[in-house]
Design an enzyme around this catalytic site. Structure first.
Site, PDB file in Angstrom:
ATOM      1  N   GLY A   1      -5.299   3.930  17.490  1.00  0.00           N
ATOM      2  CA  GLY A   1      -4.637   5.187  16.994  1.00  0.00           C
ATOM      3  C   GLY A   1      -3.178   5.502  16.738  1.00  0.00           C
ATOM      4  O   GLY A   1      -2.767   5.747  15.962  1.00  0.00           O
ATOM      5  N   THR A   2      -2.350   4.709  17.499  1.00  0.00           N
ATOM      6  CA  THR A   2      -0.823   4.743  17.598  1.00  0.00           C
ATOM      7  C   THR A   2      -0.130   4.009  16.559  1.00  0.00           C
ATOM      8  O   THR A   2      -0.069   2.564  16.580  1.00  0.00           O
ATOM      9  CB  THR A   2      -0.251   4.612  19.010  1.00  0.00           C
ATOM     10  OG1 THR A   2      -1.044   5.380  19.841  1.00  0.00           O
ATOM     11  CG2 THR A   2       1.177   4.514  19.039  1.00  0.00           C
TER      12      THR A   2
ATOM     13  N   LYS B   1       1.050  -1.292  -0.161  1.00  0.00           N
ATOM     14  CA  LYS B   1       0.042  -0.135   0.129  1.00  0.00           C
ATOM     15  C   LYS B   1       0.954   1.275   0.062  1.00  0.00           C
ATOM     16  O   LYS B   1       1.854   1.088   0.888  1.00  0.00           O
ATOM     17  CB  LYS B   1      -1.007   0.043   1.103  1.00  0.00           C
ATOM     18  CG  LYS B   1      -1.961   1.133   1.392  1.00  0.00           C
ATOM     19  CD  LYS B   1      -2.719   1.164   2.403  1.00  0.00           C
ATOM     20  CE  LYS B   1      -2.322   1.450   3.535  1.00  0.00           C
ATOM     21  NZ  LYS B   1      -3.574   1.463   4.412  1.00  0.00           N
TER      22      LYS B   1
HETATM   23  P1  NAD Z   1      -9.363  12.084  12.795  1.00  0.00           P
HETATM   24  O1  NAD Z   1      -8.333  13.320  12.447  1.00  0.00           O
HETATM   25  O2  NAD Z   1     -10.681  11.827  11.798  1.00  0.00           O
HETATM   26  O3  NAD Z   1      -9.621  12.070  14.303  1.00  0.00           O
HETATM   27  C1  NAD Z   1      -8.769  12.244  15.347  1.00  0.00           C
HETATM   28  C2  NAD Z   1      -9.178  11.956  16.621  1.00  0.00           C
HETATM   29  O4  NAD Z   1      -8.106  12.258  17.507  1.00  0.00           O
HETATM   30  C3  NAD Z   1     -10.535  12.724  17.039  1.00  0.00           C
HETATM   31  O5  NAD Z   1     -11.209  12.012  17.849  1.00  0.00           O
HETATM   32  C4  NAD Z   1      -9.726  13.849  17.833  1.00  0.00           C
HETATM   33  O6  NAD Z   1     -10.406  14.591  18.751  1.00  0.00           O
HETATM   34  C5  NAD Z   1      -8.593  13.085  18.616  1.00  0.00           C
HETATM   35  N1  NAD Z   1      -7.348  13.922  18.775  1.00  0.00           N
HETATM   36  C6  NAD Z   1      -6.719  14.850  18.149  1.00  0.00           C
HETATM   37  N2  NAD Z   1      -5.809  15.306  18.719  1.00  0.00           N
HETATM   38  C7  NAD Z   1      -5.687  14.993  19.979  1.00  0.00           C
HETATM   39  C8  NAD Z   1      -4.901  14.932  21.180  1.00  0.00           C
HETATM   40  N3  NAD Z   1      -3.885  15.722  21.049  1.00  0.00           N
HETATM   41  N4  NAD Z   1      -5.118  14.121  22.126  1.00  0.00           N
HETATM   42  C9  NAD Z   1      -6.180  13.267  22.260  1.00  0.00           C
HETATM   43  N5  NAD Z   1      -7.062  13.094  21.210  1.00  0.00           N
HETATM   44  C10 NAD Z   1      -6.860  13.791  20.130  1.00  0.00           C
HETATM   45  O7  NAD Z   1      -8.492  10.756  12.500  1.00  0.00           O
HETATM   46  P2  NAD Z   1      -8.816   9.245  12.344  1.00  0.00           P
HETATM   47  O8  NAD Z   1      -8.895   9.113  10.646  1.00  0.00           O
HETATM   48  O9  NAD Z   1      -9.960   8.841  12.944  1.00  0.00           O
HETATM   49  O10 NAD Z   1      -7.503   8.303  12.787  1.00  0.00           O
HETATM   50  C11 NAD Z   1      -7.362   8.257  14.076  1.00  0.00           C
HETATM   51  C12 NAD Z   1      -6.003   7.827  14.376  1.00  0.00           C
HETATM   52  O11 NAD Z   1      -6.051   6.408  13.848  1.00  0.00           O
HETATM   53  C13 NAD Z   1      -4.881   8.658  13.468  1.00  0.00           C
HETATM   54  O12 NAD Z   1      -3.895   8.696  14.516  1.00  0.00           O
HETATM   55  C14 NAD Z   1      -4.528   7.640  12.553  1.00  0.00           C
HETATM   56  O13 NAD Z   1      -3.129   7.859  12.106  1.00  0.00           O
HETATM   57  C15 NAD Z   1      -4.801   6.203  13.000  1.00  0.00           C
HETATM   58  N6  NAD Z   1      -5.040   5.179  12.379  1.00  0.00           N
HETATM   59  C16 NAD Z   1      -4.349   4.089  12.685  1.00  0.00           C
HETATM   60  C17 NAD Z   1      -4.441   2.892  11.673  1.00  0.00           C
HETATM   61  C18 NAD Z   1      -4.053   1.460  12.240  1.00  0.00           C
HETATM   62  O14 NAD Z   1      -3.822   0.672  11.427  1.00  0.00           O
HETATM   63  N7  NAD Z   1      -3.495   1.290  13.543  1.00  0.00           N
HETATM   64  C19 NAD Z   1      -5.309   2.990  10.654  1.00  0.00           C
HETATM   65  C20 NAD Z   1      -5.747   4.215  10.212  1.00  0.00           C
HETATM   66  C21 NAD Z   1      -5.782   5.210  11.081  1.00  0.00           C
END
Ligand code: NAD
Length: 321
Positions: free
Chosen positions: A220-221, A67
Site C-alpha cells: 500500500g505504501t 504511465k
Molecule cells: P481503496 O480506497 O479501495 O482502499 C483503501 C484501504 O485502506 C481500505 O482497506 C481502507 O479500509 C484502508 N484504509 C483507509 N484509511 C486507512 C487508515 N488511515 N489506516 C489503515 N487503513 C486505512 O484503495 P485501493 O485501491 O485498494 O489501494 C490501497 C492502497 O494501495 C493505496 O494506498 C494505493 O495508493 C496503493 N497502491 C499501491 C500500488 C503499488 O504498486 N504499490 C498500486 C496501486 C495502489
C-alpha cells in the site's frame, strides 16, 4: 500507433501473463538491463488531484514509455468515475515514435497484484498455508486472487481498519473456495504470508503481530508519508523491494531509514533473487518483507503483453500519428 481502450483490457490479459511480465522485468531491472525514470507526482491544485508520471526503459524487452495518471478524490461522488485514473503510453525505442496507448486502470491492479505474487513465489516458505490480509479495498481482491495461485492456501484471515469492508473480501475468498475469518491484529500471528494493501499513513501492523518465518508483502505504501507496518519490523526482517530508490523514498523503507534502523545496503531487489544472485530466504524462522512501491516498468511490461494480444485478436485500433 495502436490504441487499446480500458474496456477491452479485461479480455486481453490474464493473471499468469501479468505475473510472467512482472517477474521478467524485475529480473531485467536487477541485471541493470532495465531502469525506471525518476517519478513525477504533483498536487496540481485542481480538484485536489495528484497527477504524475512513472516511466522507464527495458532494453531486453524493447519497452520504452510511461504511465500518466493519478488520483482524483472527487471522481466517484461527483461524476461516478473511479478515483484512480491512468493511461499507459509505449514508444518505439528505435525511433521515438509513439507505438501504443492503453487504458491503465485494470493494468495497475493486475501488475500490483503480480508484484506481491512474485514475492510470494520467491520468498514465502514452501509450507506456507495461511494468508493474512490487511486491507479490504479495491486492490485487496486482486491481491488475494493472485496470491492464492502461488501457494497452497488452507485459510484466509483478514483485518481492516474499516471492518464493514471485510465481508466483500470474504466473498472473494469464498469464490476461491477458501475459508475466511476476520481477526484482530494479534490474530495475524497465525498467517504465514501477510499482504498489506491500505492507504494508511500510520503503522497498523506491528512487530508483535508477525510470527517468525512469515513473508510480508507490503503493497500500500507508494507515497512519501504513507506507512502500513512498524519500522521495527524492517529491522527484524530481511528486506526486499522492487527498486531500492523508490523503496527508500516512497516505500515502507523510508521510515526505517529515517529512524536509522536500516540503511539502503540492507535492502535487496527481488530481481536479484529471481536471477539467483541473492539467496533469498535462508531459514524457516526468517521474516522476509517485500516493499512493493510499484515501478513504471511493471506497467510497461504488462501493457506490452496486452498490445501484442490485442493486435492478434483484432481488438487494437490503429491510428496514423
Ligand atoms: P481503496 O480506497 O479501495 O482502499 C483503501 C484501504 O485502506 C481500505 O482497506 C481502507 O479500509 C484502508 N484504509 C483507509 N484509511 C486507512 C487508515 N488511515 N489506516 C489503515 N487503513 C486505512 O484503495 P485501493 O485501491 O485498494 O489501494 C490501497 C492502497 O494501495 C493505496 O494506498 C494505493 O495508493 C496503493 N497502491 C499501491 C500500488 C503499488 O504498486 N504499490 C498500486 C496501486 C495502489
Amino acid at each position: 500507433m495502436w490504441i487499446v481502450p480500458e474496456a477491452a483490457i479485461a479480455d486481453l490479459v490474464s493473471r499468469k501473463a501479468s505475473f510472467d511480465a512482472v517477474e521478467k522485468v524485475f529480473a531485467a531491472m536487477a541485471a541493470r538491463d532495465a531502469y525506471n525514470f525518476p517519478v513525477v507526482r504533483e498536487a496540481i491544485g485542481h480538484e485536489d488531484a495528484l497527477y504524475g508520471f512513472k516511466g522507464g526503459f527495458d532494453r531486453t524487452g524493447g519497452t520504452l514509455g510511461l504511465k500518466a495518471g493519478g488520483y482524483w478524490p472527487h471522481n466517484l461522488e461527483k461524476r461516478g468515475l473511479i478515483n484512480h485514473q491512468s493511461t499507459v503510453f509505449l514508444f518505439d525505442p528505435d525511433t521515438g515514435k509513439p507505438a501504443a496507448m492503453l487504458g491503465g486502470n485494470l493494468l495497475t491492479a493486475l501488475r500490483t497484484a503480480a508484484a506481491s505474487a512474485v514475492s510470494i513465489r520467491h520468498l514465502a516458505r514452501d509450507d506456507a498455508r495461511v494468508i493474512g490480509m490487511i486491507g479490504a479495498g479495491h486492490q485487496s481482491h486482486f491481491q488475494l486472487r493472485a496470491a492464492v495461485e502461488q501457494m497452497q492456501v488452507d485459510k484466509v484471515i483478514a483485518w481492516n481498519m474499516h471492518p464493514e469492508m471485510l465481508p466483500k473480501l470474504g466473498e472473494t475468498a469464498a469464490e476461491l473456495g477458501l475459508p475466511f475469518e476476520a481477526v484482530d491484529l494479534d490474530g495475524m500471528t497465525e498467517a504465514d504470508v501477510i499482504i498489506t494493501i491500505t492507504s494508511s499513513f500510520a503503522p497498523t501492523l506491528l512487530a508483535q503481530h508477525v510470527a517468525p518465518g512469515t513473508h510480508l508483502a507490503c503493497m500500500g505504501t507508494d507515497t512519501k508519508g504513507k506507512q502500513e507496518v512498524e519500522a521495527a519490523l524492517l529491522a527484524r526482517a530481511t528486506v526486499f523491494c522492487d527498486e531500492v530508490a523508490q523503496s527508500i523514498s516512497i516505500g515502507e523503507a523510508q521510515h526505517a531509514i529515517g529512524d536509522g534502523l536500516i540503511s539502503d545496503s540492507d535492502i535487496a531487489e527481488i530481481g536479484a533473487v529471481i536471477n539467483g544472485t541473492h539467496p533469498g530466504r535462508q531459514s524457516t524462522e526468517e521474516i522476509t518483507l517485500f516493499d512493493g512501491t510499484g515501478v513504471g516498468l511493471q506497467d510497461l511490461a504488462v501493457a506490452a503483453a496486452v498490445v501484442d494480444t490485442a493486435i492478434e485478436k483484432g481488438v487494437a485500433i490503429e491510428v496514423d500519428m
